[in-house]
Motif scaffolding. Structure first.
Motif, short mmCIF file in Angstrom:
data_model
loop_
_atom_site.label_atom_id
_atom_site.label_comp_id
_atom_site.label_asym_id
_atom_site.label_seq_id
_atom_site.Cartn_x
_atom_site.Cartn_y
_atom_site.Cartn_z
N ALA A 49 0.84 -1.21 0.00
CA ALA A 49 0.00 0.00 0.00
C ALA A 49 0.87 1.26 0.00
O ALA A 49 0.57 2.23 -0.69
CB ALA A 49 -0.92 0.00 1.21
N VAL A 56 0.77 7.78 -6.64
CA VAL A 56 -0.36 8.71 -6.81
C VAL A 56 0.15 10.03 -7.39
O VAL A 56 1.15 10.57 -6.93
CB VAL A 56 -1.07 8.96 -5.45
CG1 VAL A 56 -2.12 10.05 -5.58
CG2 VAL A 56 -1.71 7.67 -4.96
N SER B 87 -6.39 6.99 -4.08
CA SER B 87 -5.65 6.29 -5.14
C SER B 87 -6.31 6.47 -6.49
O SER B 87 -6.04 5.74 -7.42
CB SER B 87 -5.57 4.80 -4.81
OG SER B 87 -6.86 4.25 -4.79
N MET B 105 -6.59 -4.22 -0.16
CA MET B 105 -5.61 -4.13 0.92
C MET B 105 -5.16 -2.69 1.10
O MET B 105 -5.04 -2.19 2.23
CB MET B 105 -4.39 -5.00 0.60
CG MET B 105 -4.69 -6.50 0.66
SD MET B 105 -3.18 -7.45 0.46
CE MET B 105 -2.66 -7.00 -1.17
N ALA B 106 -4.88 -2.07 -0.04
CA ALA B 106 -4.38 -0.70 0.04
C ALA B 106 -5.41 0.22 0.65
O ALA B 106 -5.09 1.11 1.45
CB ALA B 106 -3.99 -0.21 -1.36
N VAL B 109 -5.30 -0.18 4.35
CA VAL B 109 -4.14 0.48 4.96
C VAL B 109 -4.34 2.00 4.96
O VAL B 109 -4.06 2.68 5.95
CB VAL B 109 -2.84 0.11 4.20
CG1 VAL B 109 -1.67 0.95 4.67
CG2 VAL B 109 -2.54 -1.37 4.39
N ARG B 110 -4.84 2.50 3.85
CA ARG B 110 -5.07 3.95 3.76
C ARG B 110 -6.07 4.41 4.81
O ARG B 110 -5.90 5.46 5.42
CB ARG B 110 -5.60 4.33 2.37
CG ARG B 110 -4.53 4.39 1.34
CD ARG B 110 -5.10 4.91 0.03
NE ARG B 110 -4.39 4.29 -1.07
CZ ARG B 110 -4.87 3.32 -1.83
NH1 ARG B 110 -6.10 2.89 -1.65
NH2 ARG B 110 -4.15 2.81 -2.78
#
Lengths: 216, 174
Positions: A49, A56, B87, B105-106, B109-110
């Protein structure tokens, strides 16, 4: 590729906040590669992540518009010039007030409403000095030599401010122009000094703003 | 501001400024506005001010932080914004399967990062995403090195605990 014990040691230090940037990059590289040992699933999720976040970007369609800087310095000079012009015009207007239409140019000012004293047209307070240092032509003439409307009490006339001392109106006008040019010159000099002072103030202001920006 | 300096030192870090603004505001639209305003501000800075700048990146990051905080001040809904927006403009091009998995998943986490207290969140962002040194982080956020270390340690510890807790309730790999 690091072995599992090395990775575990690095991870322990990472959670404690003791890893270097290089070691953290190694962790990201390890966990972004396939396959990752099963026991590190959540660490893999975290580092992937974080790597994804690094990609980005500002939207491609978003153009940044940078406008040309405003010419505010020119504005300052224009404002200063305007003020100087207005001042000059005001001084000229005040000095011509006693010479109303139809009134004789050469006359004595009324005692109850004296005109503003002016360094170039004002009668000297001490006649002896005026006589000792004669004015160059075309300068003012002494009030005692004025042929018309001479005051009976000469002393009171010589000490009165704003007394008209010219027979020829054109000469008086020339004298006023010379005086205004002198005043304008002085204002310009003063304006330059103010400009220097303003630049210094701006520099200090910038330092304060920068310090404020940094301190948040 | 000199055009050459602007293009060498300021324009290339626009994405980094955008990510930082996005981390603070939580809104892509506001983050874009912040970057635009910071660029304008830097470009219009007087020559004397530009000459005094030692570290362009640190200065721009500080301006971005201040402007972002100003923008999000009073915005109580920031934390409730869709985290997936963070994102929305990723340059990565994963496969569809990887995309689904990593996005899930990201996003988790974010979300965990976004729930951190502000200082911890920003310190972790600057270290783990922008890869700044402790000194640079301290300069950008105007905090001491000790505060950087403490906040980073707390942030990572919280993330780890929450990741483990989340994993037990919702498996990362179904």
């Amino acid at each position: 590729m690091k072995n599992v014990s090395d990775i575990q040691e690095l991870l322990d230090r990472y959670w404690e906040g003791e890893t270097t940037l290089e070691e953290e990059r190694r962790l990201k590289a390890f966990f972004s590669a396939e396959p990752v040992p099963e026991q590190y699933r959540h660490e893999a999720a975290l580092f992937r992540a974080l790597l994804a976040e690094q990609t980005v970007q500002l939207p491609a369609g978003r153009d940044l518009h940078i406008a040309p800087r405003p010419a505010y310095r020119l504005g300052w000079w224009a404002a200063a010039a305007s003020v100087a012009l207005l001042l000059s015009a005001g001084l000229w207007w005040i000095n011509r007030q006693p010479a109303d239409a139809g009134a004789p140019i050469v006359r004595t000012a009324p005692q109850h409403a004296p005109a503003l004293p002016h360094p170039a047209v004002e009668a000297p307070e001490t006649p002896s000095i005026a006589q000792a240092v004669p004015e160059p032509e075309p300068r003012k003439r002494h009030v005692n030599r004025a042929p018309v409307k001479r005051k009976k009490n000469a002393e009171s006339v010589t000490s009165a401010p704003g007394v008209d001392t010219y027979e020829d109106p054109e000469k008086a006008l020339e004298e006023i122009k010379a005086v205004l040019a002198l005043v304008s010159n002085k204002i310009n000099k003063g304006k330059k000094e103010i400009g220097k002072g303003l630049q210094e103030v701006e520099a200090v202001d910038i330092l304060f703003k920068k310090k404020k920006d940094i301190s948040g | 501001m000199n055009w050459t300096i602007f293009h060498q030192h300021v324009y290339p870090i626009r994405h980094k400024l955008y990510r930082f603004a996005l981390r603070i505001t939580g809104s892509p639209h506001e983050a874009e506005d912040v970057v635009q305003e910071v660029m304008e501000r830097v470009w219009k800075s007087p020559e004397e001010q530009a000459a005094a700048v030692q570290n362009w990146e640190a200065w721009c990051m500080t301006l971005t932080r201040n402007r972002s905080i100003d923008k999000s001040r009073g915005q109580t809904q920031r934390r409730a914004l869709p985290i997936d927006h963070l994102s929305a403009h990723s340059a990565a091009e994963p496969t569809p399967a990887q995309e689904t998995e990593s996005r899930d998943m990201a996003a988790r986490v974010r979300r965990l990062m976004q729930e951190l207290p502000e200082k911890q969140r920003l310190v972790m962002h600057l270290r783990d995403i922008e890869e700044l040194s402790y000194e640079e982080i301290g300069e950008t956020l105007d905090i001491s090195l000790d505060q950087v270390r403490v906040n980073l340690h707390r942030a990572r510890k919280t993330i780890r605990e929450k990741l483990l807790k989340t994993e037990t309730t919702t498996p990362l790999y179904p």
